[in-house]
Design a protein around this motif. Structure first.
Motif, PDB file in Angstrom:
ATOM      1  N   LEU A   1       1.191  22.561 -12.524  1.00  8.54           N
ATOM      2  CA  LEU A   1       2.628  22.605 -12.250  1.00  8.54           C
ATOM      3  C   LEU A   1       3.079  21.190 -11.908  1.00  8.54           C
ATOM      4  O   LEU A   1       2.597  20.600 -10.937  1.00  8.54           O
ATOM      5  CB  LEU A   1       2.917  23.545 -11.077  1.00  8.54           C
ATOM      6  N   GLN A   2       3.985  20.628 -12.689  1.00  7.16           N
ATOM      7  CA  GLN A   2       4.460  19.256 -12.488  1.00  7.16           C
ATOM      8  C   GLN A   2       5.478  19.265 -11.345  1.00  7.16           C
ATOM      9  O   GLN A   2       6.644  19.590 -11.544  1.00  7.16           O
ATOM     10  CB  GLN A   2       5.097  18.723 -13.772  1.00  7.16           C
ATOM     11  N   LYS A   3       5.032  18.902 -10.151  1.00 12.15           N
ATOM     12  CA  LYS A   3       5.893  18.957  -8.975  1.00 12.15           C
ATOM     13  C   LYS A   3       6.012  17.607  -8.278  1.00 12.15           C
ATOM     14  O   LYS A   3       6.221  17.535  -7.069  1.00 12.15           O
ATOM     15  CB  LYS A   3       5.376  20.018  -7.999  1.00 12.15           C
ATOM     16  N   CYS A   4       5.864  16.526  -9.038  1.00  8.17           N
ATOM     17  CA  CYS A   4       6.053  15.187  -8.503  1.00  8.17           C
ATOM     18  C   CYS A   4       6.517  14.284  -9.642  1.00  8.17           C
ATOM     19  O   CYS A   4       6.465  14.677 -10.815  1.00  8.17           O
ATOM     20  CB  CYS A   4       4.756  14.643  -7.893  1.00  8.17           C
ATOM     21  N   GLU A   5       6.976  13.101  -9.276  1.00 11.28           N
ATOM     22  CA  GLU A   5       7.468  12.153 -10.271  1.00 11.28           C
ATOM     23  C   GLU A   5       6.580  10.918 -10.294  1.00 11.28           C
ATOM     24  O   GLU A   5       6.474  10.206  -9.298  1.00 11.28           O
ATOM     25  CB  GLU A   5       8.914  11.753  -9.962  1.00 11.28           C
ATOM     26  N   LEU A   6       5.942  10.693 -11.429  1.00 11.90           N
ATOM     27  CA  LEU A   6       5.163   9.481 -11.663  1.00 11.90           C
ATOM     28  C   LEU A   6       5.477   9.003 -13.079  1.00 11.90           C
ATOM     29  O   LEU A   6       5.165   9.709 -14.049  1.00 11.90           O
ATOM     30  CB  LEU A   6       3.655   9.749 -11.530  1.00 11.90           C
ATOM     31  N   PRO A   7       6.083   7.833 -13.233  1.00  8.20           N
ATOM     32  CA  PRO A   7       6.410   7.351 -14.583  1.00  8.20           C
ATOM     33  C   PRO A   7       5.182   7.270 -15.476  1.00  8.20           C
ATOM     34  O   PRO A   7       5.219   7.650 -16.646  1.00  8.20           O
ATOM     35  CB  PRO A   7       7.008   5.963 -14.324  1.00  8.20           C
ATOM     36  N   THR A   8       4.080   6.768 -14.916  1.00  8.84           N
ATOM     37  CA  THR A   8       2.788   6.715 -15.600  1.00  8.84           C
ATOM     38  C   THR A   8       1.708   6.918 -14.536  1.00  8.84           C
ATOM     39  O   THR A   8       1.964   6.715 -13.344  1.00  8.84           O
ATOM     40  CB  THR A   8       2.549   5.354 -16.292  1.00  8.84           C
ATOM     41  N   PRO A   9       0.496   7.301 -14.941  1.00  4.33           N
ATOM     42  CA  PRO A   9      -0.582   7.390 -13.953  1.00  4.33           C
ATOM     43  C   PRO A   9      -0.783   6.056 -13.235  1.00  4.33           C
ATOM     44  O   PRO A   9      -0.780   4.994 -13.863  1.00  4.33           O
ATOM     45  CB  PRO A   9      -1.802   7.758 -14.803  1.00  4.33           C
ATOM     46  N   VAL A  10      -0.967   6.114 -11.913  1.00  3.92           N
ATOM     47  CA  VAL A  10      -1.086   4.891 -11.114  1.00  3.92           C
ATOM     48  C   VAL A  10      -2.477   4.295 -11.262  1.00  3.92           C
ATOM     49  O   VAL A  10      -3.432   4.991 -11.627  1.00  3.92           O
ATOM     50  CB  VAL A  10      -0.797   5.175  -9.622  1.00  3.92           C
ATOM     51  N   PRO A  11      -2.641   2.994 -10.998  1.00  5.64           N
ATOM     52  CA  PRO A  11      -3.977   2.384 -11.069  1.00  5.64           C
ATOM     53  C   PRO A  11      -4.919   3.034 -10.060  1.00  5.64           C
ATOM     54  O   PRO A  11      -4.529   3.381  -8.954  1.00  5.64           O
ATOM     55  CB  PRO A  11      -3.716   0.913 -10.721  1.00  5.64           C
ATOM     56  N   TYR A  12      -6.184   3.159 -10.452  1.00  7.53           N
ATOM     57  CA  TYR A  12      -7.182   3.702  -9.543  1.00  7.53           C
ATOM     58  C   TYR A  12      -7.484   2.726  -8.409  1.00  7.53           C
ATOM     59  O   TYR A  12      -7.444   1.503  -8.578  1.00  7.53           O
ATOM     60  CB  TYR A  12      -8.496   3.975 -10.283  1.00  7.53           C
ATOM     61  N   GLY A  13      -7.783   3.290  -7.239  1.00  4.97           N
ATOM     62  CA  GLY A  13      -8.332   2.507  -6.143  1.00  4.97           C
ATOM     63  C   GLY A  13      -7.382   1.576  -5.442  1.00  4.97           C
ATOM     64  O   GLY A  13      -7.823   0.674  -4.724  1.00  4.97           O
ATOM     65  N   GLN A  14      -6.077   1.776  -5.602  1.00  6.42           N
ATOM     66  CA  GLN A  14      -5.101   0.900  -4.972  1.00  6.42           C
ATOM     67  C   GLN A  14      -4.104   1.721  -4.161  1.00  6.42           C
ATOM     68  O   GLN A  14      -3.615   2.758  -4.623  1.00  6.42           O
ATOM     69  CB  GLN A  14      -4.337   0.075  -6.019  1.00  6.42           C
ATOM     70  N   VAL A  15      -3.800   1.236  -2.954  1.00  4.23           N
ATOM     71  CA  VAL A  15      -2.781   1.885  -2.137  1.00  4.23           C
ATOM     72  C   VAL A  15      -1.431   1.713  -2.817  1.00  4.23           C
ATOM     73  O   VAL A  15      -1.032   0.604  -3.174  1.00  4.23           O
ATOM     74  CB  VAL A  15      -2.734   1.285  -0.722  1.00  4.23           C
ATOM     75  N   ASN A  16      -0.731   2.814  -3.011  1.00  8.39           N
ATOM     76  CA  ASN A  16       0.493   2.797  -3.800  1.00  8.39           C
ATOM     77  C   ASN A  16       1.464   3.811  -3.206  1.00  8.39           C
ATOM     78  O   ASN A  16       1.129   4.991  -3.054  1.00  8.39           O
ATOM     79  CB  ASN A  16       0.154   3.158  -5.253  1.00  8.39           C
ATOM     80  N   ALA A  17       2.657   3.336  -2.867  1.00  6.91           N
ATOM     81  CA  ALA A  17       3.644   4.229  -2.262  1.00  6.91           C
ATOM     82  C   ALA A  17       4.059   5.348  -3.212  1.00  6.91           C
ATOM     83  O   ALA A  17       4.318   6.476  -2.773  1.00  6.91           O
ATOM     84  CB  ALA A  17       4.863   3.432  -1.812  1.00  6.91           C
ATOM     85  N   LEU A  18       4.139   5.045  -4.510  1.00 11.39           N
ATOM     86  CA  LEU A  18       4.480   6.087  -5.481  1.00 11.39           C
ATOM     87  C   LEU A  18       3.426   7.189  -5.466  1.00 11.39           C
ATOM     88  O   LEU A  18       3.741   8.376  -5.541  1.00 11.39           O
ATOM     89  CB  LEU A  18       4.587   5.488  -6.886  1.00 11.39           C
ATOM     90  N   ALA A  19       2.169   6.777  -5.356  1.00  8.30           N
ATOM     91  CA  ALA A  19       1.084   7.754  -5.302  1.00  8.30           C
ATOM     92  C   ALA A  19       1.162   8.578  -4.022  1.00  8.30           C
ATOM     93  O   ALA A  19       0.970   9.800  -4.038  1.00  8.30           O
ATOM     94  CB  ALA A  19      -0.260   7.045  -5.394  1.00  8.30           C
ATOM     95  N   GLY A  20       1.451   7.906  -2.900  1.00  9.38           N
ATOM     96  CA  GLY A  20       1.562   8.613  -1.629  1.00  9.38           C
ATOM     97  C   GLY A  20       2.670   9.646  -1.646  1.00  9.38           C
ATOM     98  O   GLY A  20       2.495  10.776  -1.158  1.00  9.38           O
ATOM     99  N   LYS A  21       3.819   9.279  -2.229  1.00  8.42           N
ATOM    100  CA  LYS A  21       4.940  10.217  -2.295  1.00  8.42           C
ATOM    101  C   LYS A  21       4.626  11.375  -3.236  1.00  8.42           C
ATOM    102  O   LYS A  21       4.949  12.538  -2.941  1.00  8.42           O
ATOM    103  CB  LYS A  21       6.210   9.513  -2.756  1.00  8.42           C
ATOM    104  N   ALA A  22       3.997  11.075  -4.366  1.00  9.11           N
ATOM    105  CA  ALA A  22       3.657  12.140  -5.313  1.00  9.11           C
ATOM    106  C   ALA A  22       2.708  13.141  -4.669  1.00  9.11           C
ATOM    107  O   ALA A  22       2.890  14.366  -4.805  1.00  9.11           O
ATOM    108  CB  ALA A  22       3.023  11.532  -6.562  1.00  9.11           C
ATOM    109  N   ALA A  23       1.710  12.646  -3.951  1.00  4.06           N
ATOM    110  CA  ALA A  23       0.764  13.541  -3.279  1.00  4.06           C
ATOM    111  C   ALA A  23       1.477  14.424  -2.262  1.00  4.06           C
ATOM    112  O   ALA A  23       1.242  15.636  -2.200  1.00  4.06           O
ATOM    113  CB  ALA A  23      -0.329  12.720  -2.608  1.00  4.06           C
ATOM    114  N   ALA A  24       2.350  13.822  -1.459  1.00  6.60           N
ATOM    115  CA  ALA A  24       3.043  14.582  -0.414  1.00  6.60           C
ATOM    116  C   ALA A  24       4.027  15.589  -1.007  1.00  6.60           C
ATOM    117  O   ALA A  24       4.161  16.716  -0.505  1.00  6.60           O
ATOM    118  CB  ALA A  24       3.765  13.625   0.532  1.00  6.60           C
TER     119      ALA A  24
END
Length: 343
Positions: free
Chosen positions: A79-102
């Motif tokens: 179920l697509q329940k977050c917004e990510l323009p493209t998959p984020v780089p692995y192994g890097q702290v990323n606010a977009l990733a944090g928001k998508a997870a939450a």
């Protein structure tokens, strides 16, 4: 599980969460039947490429949760329940990733609270990435889920106390306090906190067992204070809390010396434990024994919520994210326990 799906949140997309989800579908398709991922489709498709499966795992976009019964075996429904323009780089702290997870956690929690799903299993999130988002007021999963459950029930946070349990097949421990400094954790050992922990443990563990649990209580001090020689908290706080719990009909014993109680409770092969669960006074006292028995089988369970939530006992592992090395065993164990607790 009464034909309701079990929801798995993808965790931080820069970490190993999506990979262990894909590998769980690869390694335990029967146990993953009826599981739906709440996350980002492109991120899960990238993770599916890390599994090394002889036949590629299919990742399907689900338009609605009600569509989950149409999924074929070994297909990961997302179920697509977050917004990510493209998959984020692995192994890097990323606010977009944090928001998508939450965002995925919040959506999934609300679905379970509303009775649309049976239980929630959360893949690991990165606290620093979460802190860089609008969810910065929540240190982690526990606090975020507590807030969602309280809001759903129309309660204040203080009226929905929660506790952390770490469990595997051999040992279960529940903590009086979680992420506090040692000095603060000692101060948190109050009669009210200990008694509240015993009540929450009795209700939650008992629901899973189908009977009242046998609860052992660890002391705070060496040798449980040795009659006051090494500290008096056992006499003035922990002992009275145990007595109050017994007066309320709970099967509680202790306080016991912290260096032996976990061995007594361990359910080893051919030697059943004396207790079903140990209540520990602070984080490391309770978690080290369980983790020593094997992190790969440890499951984090949040007690006191009005929903079933489990999680693997490890973090985002940014150091190996994207390498294909992540082990899904703890996630599979968390899924198994979520099914048991959901009934």
């Amino acid at each position: 599980m009464n034909r309701k799906p079990l929801l798995i949140t993808m965790g931080d997309p820069a970490g190993i969460g999506p990979e262990i989800i894909a590998k769980a579908f690869r390694d335990a398709p029967a146990e993953l039947a009826g599981c739906v991922v709440v996350g980002d489709v492109a991120t899960l498709r990238r993770a599916a490429g890390l599994t090394g499966a002889p036949m590629p795992l299919a990742v399907a976009w689900l338009d609605a949760l009600a569509d989950w019964p149409t999924l074929p075996p070994r297909c990961i429904g997302v179920l697509q329940k977050c917004e990510l323009p493209t998959p984020v780089p692995y192994g890097q702290v990323n606010a977009l990733a944090g928001k998508a997870a939450a965002d995925c956690i919040v959506w999934a929690a609300r679905a379970v609270l509303a009775g649309e799903a049976a239980a929630l299993v959360t893949a690991p999130i990165h606290k620093e990435a979460l802190a860089a988002t609008a969810y910065a007021g929540f240190p982690g999963h526990t606090e975020l889920l507590q807030a969602e459950a309280a809001a759903f029930l129309g309660k204040e946070l203080k009226d929905l106390p929660v506790r952390m349990m770490l469990a595997n097949d051999e040992l279960k421990t529940v903590l009086v306090s979680i992420h506090l400094s040692l000095r603060e954790a000692i101060e948190a050992v109050t009669l009210d906190n200990v008694l509240q922990t015993l009540r929450i443990t009795h209700a939650a563990v008992g629901a899973g067992l189908g009977r009242p649990p046998r609860i052992a209580v660890a002391g705070l001090n060496p040798h449980a204070g040795e009659g006051g020689l090494f500290g008096r908290e056992e006499q003035t706080i922990i002992g009275p809390a145990i007595a109050a719990a017994r007066d309320q009909g709970l099967d509680v014993s202790g306080p016991f010396s912290p260096d032996t109680v976990f061995m007594r409770a361990r359910n080893a092969p051919g030697k059943p434990g004396e207790f079903d669960v140990v209540v520990a006074m602070y984080h490391d006292q309770g978690l080290i024994p369980v983790k020593y028995l094997g992190v790969e089988q440890g499951v984090n369970v949040t007690l006191g919520l009005s929903l079933v939530r489990t999680s693997p006992d490890h973090g985002t592992a940014f150091d190996i994210a994207g390498t294909g090395q992540a082990d899904p065993a703890s996630l599979i164990a968390a899924i198994r326990m979520a099914r048991q607790l959901a009934g």
